[in-house]
Write an enzyme that holds these catalytic residues in place. Sequence first.
Site, PDB file in Angstrom:
ATOM      1  N   GLU A 281       0.836  -1.207   0.000  1.00 43.10           N
ATOM      2  CA  GLU A 281       0.000   0.000   0.000  1.00 43.10           C
ATOM      3  C   GLU A 281       0.869   1.255   0.000  1.00 43.10           C
ATOM      4  OE1 GLU A 281      -3.882  -0.456   1.929  1.00 43.10           O
ATOM      5  OE2 GLU A 281      -3.353   1.273   3.132  1.00 43.10           O
ATOM      6  N   GLU A 284       2.028   1.702  -3.399  1.00 48.68           N
ATOM      7  CA  GLU A 284       0.901   2.186  -4.214  1.00 48.68           C
ATOM      8  C   GLU A 284       0.708   3.696  -4.016  1.00 48.68           C
ATOM      9  OE1 GLU A 284      -2.828   0.311  -3.297  1.00 48.68           O
ATOM     10  OE2 GLU A 284      -3.908   1.365  -4.891  1.00 48.68           O
ATOM     11  N   CYS A 307      -8.410  -1.993   4.264  1.00 49.89           N
ATOM     12  CA  CYS A 307      -8.272  -3.221   5.069  1.00 49.89           C
ATOM     13  C   CYS A 307      -9.468  -3.489   5.959  1.00 49.89           C
ATOM     14  CB  CYS A 307      -6.982  -3.215   5.873  1.00 49.89           C
ATOM     15  SG  CYS A 307      -6.467  -1.610   6.392  1.00 49.89           S
ATOM     16  N   CYS A 523     -10.051  -1.775  14.940  1.00 49.81           N
ATOM     17  CA  CYS A 523     -10.357  -3.197  15.143  1.00 49.81           C
ATOM     18  C   CYS A 523     -10.471  -3.586  16.615  1.00 49.81           C
ATOM     19  CB  CYS A 523      -9.298  -4.058  14.487  1.00 49.81           C
ATOM     20  SG  CYS A 523      -9.104  -3.694  12.744  1.00 49.81           S
TER      21      CYS A 523
END
Lengths: 593, 387
Positions: A281, A284, A307, A523
Amino acid sequence: MANINLIIDDFKVTVEEGTSILQAAEKVNVKIPTLCYHEDLCVAGNCRVCVVEVEGMRTLPASCAIPAEEGMVVKTNTPKVRRARKDIVSLLVSEHNTQCTTCYRSTNCELQNLSAEYNIDNETYMSVLKPDIVIDRSSWAIEKDDSKCIRCQRCVRTCAELQHVNAIDVVHKGKDMIISTFVDAPMNDVVCVNCGQCINHCPTGALTERRYFDDVWDAIGDDEKHVIINTAPSVRVGLGEMLGFPVGTRVTGKMVTALRKIGFDSVLDTDFTADLTIIEEGTELLTRLKKALVDKKKVALPMMTSCSPGWVKFIEHMYPDHLDHLSTCKSPQQMFGSLAKTYYAEKKGIDPKNIVCVAGMPCAAKKYEANRPEMRDSGFQDIDAGLTTREIGHMIKQAGINFLDLEESDFDSLMGESTGAGVIFGATGGVMEAALRTAYEIVTGREVPFENLRIMPVRGDEGIKEATIKIEGCLPEWSFLEGVELKVAVAHGLINARTIMDQVVKGESPYHFIEIMACPGGCIGGGGQPIPTNAEIRKKRTEAIYAEDEGKVLRKSHENPEIKQIYKEFLKEPLGHKSHELLHTKYRKRFRY
Amino acid sequence: MKDKNLKIVDIIFKPHLVKYEVLDKTVARSNEDILKEIIDSGLRGRGGAGFPTGLKWKFAAEQKAKKKIVICNADEGEPGTFKDREILTKVPRKVLGGMAVCAKIIGAKRGFIYLRGEYKYLLPFLNEELEDFNKHLKEIGLDFKIDIFLGSGAYVCGEESALFNSMEGKRGEPRNKPPYPTVAGLDNMPTVINNVETLVYALMICSIGSKEFKALGTSDSRGSKVFSISGDTPIPGIYELELGMSVYDFVEEFGDGDTKAVQIGGASGFCVPRKKFKETIIGFEGIPTGGSMMIFNSTRSMYNVLHNYLDFFEEESCGQCTPCRIGYQQLKKGVEAVKHGEKNEEYLQQLMKLTETMKLTSKCGLGQSVANSFSSIVNNYREEMVY
Ligand SMILES: Cc1cc2nc3c(=O)[nH]c(=O)nc-3n(C[C@H](O)[C@H](O)[C@H](O)COP(=O)(O)O)c2cc1C
Ligand code: SF4
Ligand code: SF4
Ligand code: SF4
Ligand code: SF4
Ligand code: FES
């Protein structure tokens, strides 16, 4: 703000104006039972179990919904109050499927607790449970059982206030009032993004994750199968809560031992693919920046992380014309799956068709993600089953493992090595911090200019965080970035994602790179984490995540030796041919209805 | 009228000879003056709860807010009530006038009539009236405009905070109070919401004076009230009567000679049995009413009457709060079980206790008021419940 003095059960209390009686009572350790109240949500005042007596009032007001007033005299435990409360709990029970023995939330259910506390019988009232209620198991992730719903609307408020999805709402009135979807469509047919936040905020067993542990047990029992599990960073700071440890305890080593005892052939770490995500990433992002700044080409900026599968489905539904902003990287879970059945299989000499790849996640959406048709790049379904932290807790109990006294052990290899950067993926801001630690160093050859690698501006529980990092002293090949002020933002909870996206749609987004997590806190507050959840609990889990990071020798993704190895032996280069085949994906336009 | 204890009054429907005369004269007076007149009159809300109208207006007037709202509650969902429809049909200008006076006093620029869905057919007529009225307000320089909002058809939307939610496009669920409407009503703006009839009385008090109004009724229940009279009566219809009469006098006038009971205030009101006709006063000191008077003669089964009410509420509860949503289901199921011999008579006691819980803990009037009709019917007609 002005202070208010009142008396609760003979205690004098002073609180700020606007404080509810319920909160005021908490200050003097007077516990009032609640059901529809949840501190993450706005006040509904509909269950009425929190009623109290207030001198001079004709009725018993709901303490969660009534502000404390100067001179109020409140009594929380009079015969009148107790009778009314017991009656209300009895009524709820009379409308309820009381099969606690077969209920996934048994022993962790707010209605069950109250019913036990008040010793409710089932003789006072006749059952008015609706007959013929069918459990909705249409979704890969969410199971909805209306026979256990107490109509507290916590899920509705969660989906609206925290997530701004509004997949579920109150429908019908009177005795027929129920929580349902648009035109009563099954859960897999609606805009629900599977984040599971409604589950974490539901007081009962009406909303649960769809369980897959029996399938996993079957695979483990099958000698032909090589069953591996990868566990996400947040699992190790949440799991302990289910097994007797205080909130915020890191149980990484015990968890690994327990999973091995359960019978997994290899216990691996999702953090490995988190580190890999950072390399892919990060590259990228740098590629997009180069296209924009050097080639003056039109590329979608800001780039956004991908993600969090709940967030991905959210943008697919709500902003289908802006999918090019998403990074094409798969989530660490899905990278893990496709590599497990290619790279790992090859190295270990195991036929990939015999590999069962399980993911242990703090998340409900990852169950659904595992079943996306896009996620079969290994030639098989890349991830066979997604388990929540809660399911793993159940499995450990089912296996009769004494978790409290378990010895610790390390993850297996291959794909078990990780860095602190991979660990902090679990907290909001973590992906951004990990990405910056690596990208800055790639571009300048120096560490990010923050003490002890702590990039504080992107940490913390604020809904939207921003940071600007000036890039100076670039290595020659990155000279086009010299002097650029890299602007980044971090959002968690989809209501905040919406704010960010509305800027993007208007063309007013000032950022280059944005991290978005569907769940509050990231998360660690995921829809598959132990219940209950609240700001305090999320804070403790977050602290545990950062402690885990600092306990690691390696804290930057590009330093992970297994990452170096996989590029050398298999992937060759970031964004290379193999990467594109296995680690990147496409998105699809979806619609609201 | 054969009985002088019951006095027919003619304030509400009395036609005005000169259009907008009362309104024009009233708006020429000072706010303090008008407010004092209305407070002095002792007028209390005619929508059911009976809150002093002058005080309500005063609270709203005292709020410091740029935007305030006046709402006329014409949801009229109580079974057996049709007086607001009659008022809107016969004297719409008085309703609008009452709203305008309120707007002047509290400083509102926007007003709405929340019209019951079933009264949709009145729209063309009312809109015509409104156009003329809004024009007139401009002429007299009162910066206030009224619109009509068509209701959704749920009974609970007549409850003021559910009504606001419904107007805001949300689900028609009552809100927590406080805040009260005069502080935060429609879109959180200070709002005065009054029943159709209340607004007309407010205007007319400015015309006839608080003295004349106060001369009617009793010390707790000043003035007169419009009643919707139905059931076993030879002369059903709308009547404006002085408050404070006894049920006995009422039945003498309107009964069919065989009256067994009178249900005052509709399904959420009280059932008065024959033996208590003489001692029961109709008014705030006795039994208050939003206007519904239902007369039952000896052919009626009070079990059926009660069952119908419970049926109605079980459907019309918004369903959000526990005591109301489940309470009504239990009451209905409970009286059925007693009637069918599945539960013994003592179970009625349990149900009575339940109505007490509902009264104490329900979020709004719909759940709170069941204790009235339930206990008054069950206590007075126990045999009919069991056999
Ligand atoms: C369930 C329920 C339904 C109601 N329906 C009406 C109604 O149809 N019309 C009305 O004027 N008030 C109704 N009310 C009372 C209103 O909440 C409010 O008190 C009234 O409009 C205030 O006006 P007033 O002060 O002029 O009476 C209802 C209350 C409840 C609890
Ligand atoms: S939701 Fe709670 S009370 Fe209901 S069956 Fe499950 S454990 Fe029991
Ligand atoms: S899983 Fe998330 S999106 Fe789906 S209904 Fe629950 S809160 Fe809403
Ligand atoms: S599903 Fe759960 S959170 Fe939603 S209303 Fe029912 S009990 Fe409450
Ligand atoms: S009392 Fe009944 S109508 Fe009122 S809020 Fe509760 S459920 Fe809704
Ligand atoms: S907790 Fe207060 S009404 Fe539900």
